[in-house]
Design a protein around this motif. Structure first.
Motif, PDB file in Angstrom:
ATOM      1  N   SER A 148      -0.165   4.557   1.281  1.00 56.32           N
ATOM      2  CA  SER A 148      -0.252   5.459   2.427  1.00 56.32           C
ATOM      3  C   SER A 148      -1.318   4.982   3.391  1.00 56.32           C
ATOM      4  O   SER A 148      -2.162   4.144   3.040  1.00 56.32           O
ATOM      5  CB  SER A 148      -0.567   6.884   1.956  1.00 56.32           C
ATOM      6  OG  SER A 148      -1.772   6.891   1.234  1.00 56.32           O
ATOM      7  N   THR A 149      -1.274   5.527   4.603  1.00 53.79           N
ATOM      8  CA  THR A 149      -2.236   5.208   5.660  1.00 53.79           C
ATOM      9  C   THR A 149      -3.007   6.482   5.973  1.00 53.79           C
ATOM     10  O   THR A 149      -2.394   7.538   6.153  1.00 53.79           O
ATOM     11  CB  THR A 149      -1.478   4.756   6.924  1.00 53.79           C
ATOM     12  OG1 THR A 149      -0.616   3.680   6.571  1.00 53.79           O
ATOM     13  CG2 THR A 149      -2.438   4.300   8.015  1.00 53.79           C
TER      14      THR A 149
ATOM     15  N   PRO B  51      -4.414  -5.543   9.998  1.00 62.02           N
ATOM     16  CA  PRO B  51      -4.810  -4.854   8.760  1.00 62.02           C
ATOM     17  C   PRO B  51      -5.334  -5.897   7.757  1.00 62.02           C
ATOM     18  O   PRO B  51      -4.795  -7.002   7.697  1.00 62.02           O
ATOM     19  CB  PRO B  51      -3.499  -4.250   8.259  1.00 62.02           C
ATOM     20  CG  PRO B  51      -2.513  -4.388   9.352  1.00 62.02           C
ATOM     21  CD  PRO B  51      -2.975  -5.497  10.232  1.00 62.02           C
TER      22      PRO B  51
ATOM     23  N   PHE C 221      -6.051   2.156   4.336  1.00 63.58           N
ATOM     24  CA  PHE C 221      -4.831   2.144   3.526  1.00 63.58           C
ATOM     25  C   PHE C 221      -5.202   2.454   2.080  1.00 63.58           C
ATOM     26  O   PHE C 221      -6.240   2.015   1.598  1.00 63.58           O
ATOM     27  CB  PHE C 221      -4.155   0.767   3.624  1.00 63.58           C
ATOM     28  CG  PHE C 221      -3.896   0.362   5.047  1.00 63.58           C
ATOM     29  CD1 PHE C 221      -2.832   0.920   5.747  1.00 63.58           C
ATOM     30  CD2 PHE C 221      -4.728  -0.531   5.704  1.00 63.58           C
ATOM     31  CE1 PHE C 221      -2.598   0.585   7.079  1.00 63.58           C
ATOM     32  CE2 PHE C 221      -4.502  -0.879   7.038  1.00 63.58           C
ATOM     33  CZ  PHE C 221      -3.438  -0.325   7.724  1.00 63.58           C
TER      34      PHE C 221
ATOM     35  N   TYR D 213       0.838  -1.199   0.000  1.00 65.23           N
ATOM     36  CA  TYR D 213       0.000   0.000   0.000  1.00 65.23           C
ATOM     37  C   TYR D 213       0.870   1.244   0.000  1.00 65.23           C
ATOM     38  O   TYR D 213       2.035   1.211   0.370  1.00 65.23           O
ATOM     39  CB  TYR D 213      -0.992  -0.017   1.162  1.00 65.23           C
ATOM     40  CG  TYR D 213      -0.377  -0.086   2.533  1.00 65.23           C
ATOM     41  CD1 TYR D 213      -0.082  -1.310   3.117  1.00 65.23           C
ATOM     42  CD2 TYR D 213      -0.111   1.073   3.251  1.00 65.23           C
ATOM     43  CE1 TYR D 213       0.482  -1.377   4.378  1.00 65.23           C
ATOM     44  CE2 TYR D 213       0.450   1.010   4.513  1.00 65.23           C
ATOM     45  CZ  TYR D 213       0.744  -0.212   5.065  1.00 65.23           C
ATOM     46  OH  TYR D 213       1.310  -0.267   6.308  1.00 65.23           O
TER      47      TYR D 213
ATOM     48  N   ARG E  82      -8.247   3.052  10.797  1.00 69.88           N
ATOM     49  CA  ARG E  82      -7.282   3.544   9.804  1.00 69.88           C
ATOM     50  C   ARG E  82      -7.627   2.863   8.500  1.00 69.88           C
ATOM     51  O   ARG E  82      -8.102   1.731   8.516  1.00 69.88           O
ATOM     52  CB  ARG E  82      -5.868   3.053  10.113  1.00 69.88           C
ATOM     53  CG  ARG E  82      -5.240   3.540  11.337  1.00 69.88           C
ATOM     54  CD  ARG E  82      -3.912   2.792  11.524  1.00 69.88           C
ATOM     55  NE  ARG E  82      -3.303   3.211  12.765  1.00 69.88           N
ATOM     56  CZ  ARG E  82      -2.514   2.464  13.504  1.00 69.88           C
ATOM     57  NH1 ARG E  82      -2.231   1.219  13.124  1.00 69.88           N
ATOM     58  NH2 ARG E  82      -2.009   2.932  14.606  1.00 69.88           N
TER      59      ARG E  82
END
Ligand SMILES: *[C@@H]1O[C@H](CO)[C@@H](O)[C@H](O)[C@H]1NC(C)=O
Length: 189
Positions: free
Chosen positions: A27-28, A43, A186, A25, A184
């Protein structure tokens, strides 16, 4: 031989029966408003493609504290463009809402509705989620009304949301339960 190689990889601890738990991935995306309790689940990622819709696990308002302990938001499911449904940690209360989809496009950012700490009163923390679609429209989840929506996360800079991680408090027995506290997502290219 074809079966043996995966079996050996498993013995070495690097097998993957679920194709949803590993993907590269970019970015978070996070928000600053999540609740403090619980621990982060694993995740989870769409095996391919991006997220096009979501559903929430919500405990309906239970009524007056002292008799009932509200938890509000308990889980988030993301629906991938390849049809896979992914979830990270999920609390035990509530039921799944119907799925909601972008009219076109993919999910690219989110905002969390969190109830502020209530100390001696009944805490619930996360109550609802909004997602923004890449076509510029927003989707508001079918969650509860505690607290306020906080700021939006950043947008995925390229691609779209392809995975998530949720932070859920374990059941507290006779003490105050809050269940889902924070999330969160991704972004993948
Ligand atoms: C994300 O994209 C939307 C729509 O293009 C824009 O209105 C918003 O300001 C962007 N958010 C951030 C944090 O850059």
């Amino acid at each position: 031989m074809q079966l043996l190689i995966p079996a050996i990889l498993c013995l070495l601890g690097s097998c993957c029966f679920c194709s949803t738990d590993a993907r590269k991935y970019e970015s978070t995306l996070m928000v600053p408003t999540g609740g403090p309790w619980g621990s982060w689940g694993h995740p989870q990622f769409c095996p391919s493609g991006y997220v096009e819709g979501f559903a929430l696990k919500v405990e309906a308002y239970q009524g007056f504290w002292l008799f009932y302990d509200d938890t509000a938001l308990n889980g988030i499911r993301l629906i991938c463009s390849d049809g896979t449904v992914i979830e990270s940690s999920v609390g035990r209360w509530g039921s799944w809402t119907k799925a909601q989809f972008c009219s076109s496009g993919k999910l690219v950012s989110f905002s969390l509705r969190v109830e502020e700490r209530r100390y001696l009163l009944d805490d619930t923390m996360a109550n609802n989620v909004r997602f923004a679609c890449s076509d510029g429209t927003n989707l508001e989840g079918l969650g509860n009304l505690g607290g306020h929506f906080g700021p939006w996360s950043s947008n995925c800079t390229s691609g779209a949301i392809c995975g998530l991680q949720t932070k859920v408090q374990d059941p507290q027995g006779i003490w105050d339960d809050t269940s889902l506290n924070d999330m969160r997502v991704f972004c993948c290219k």
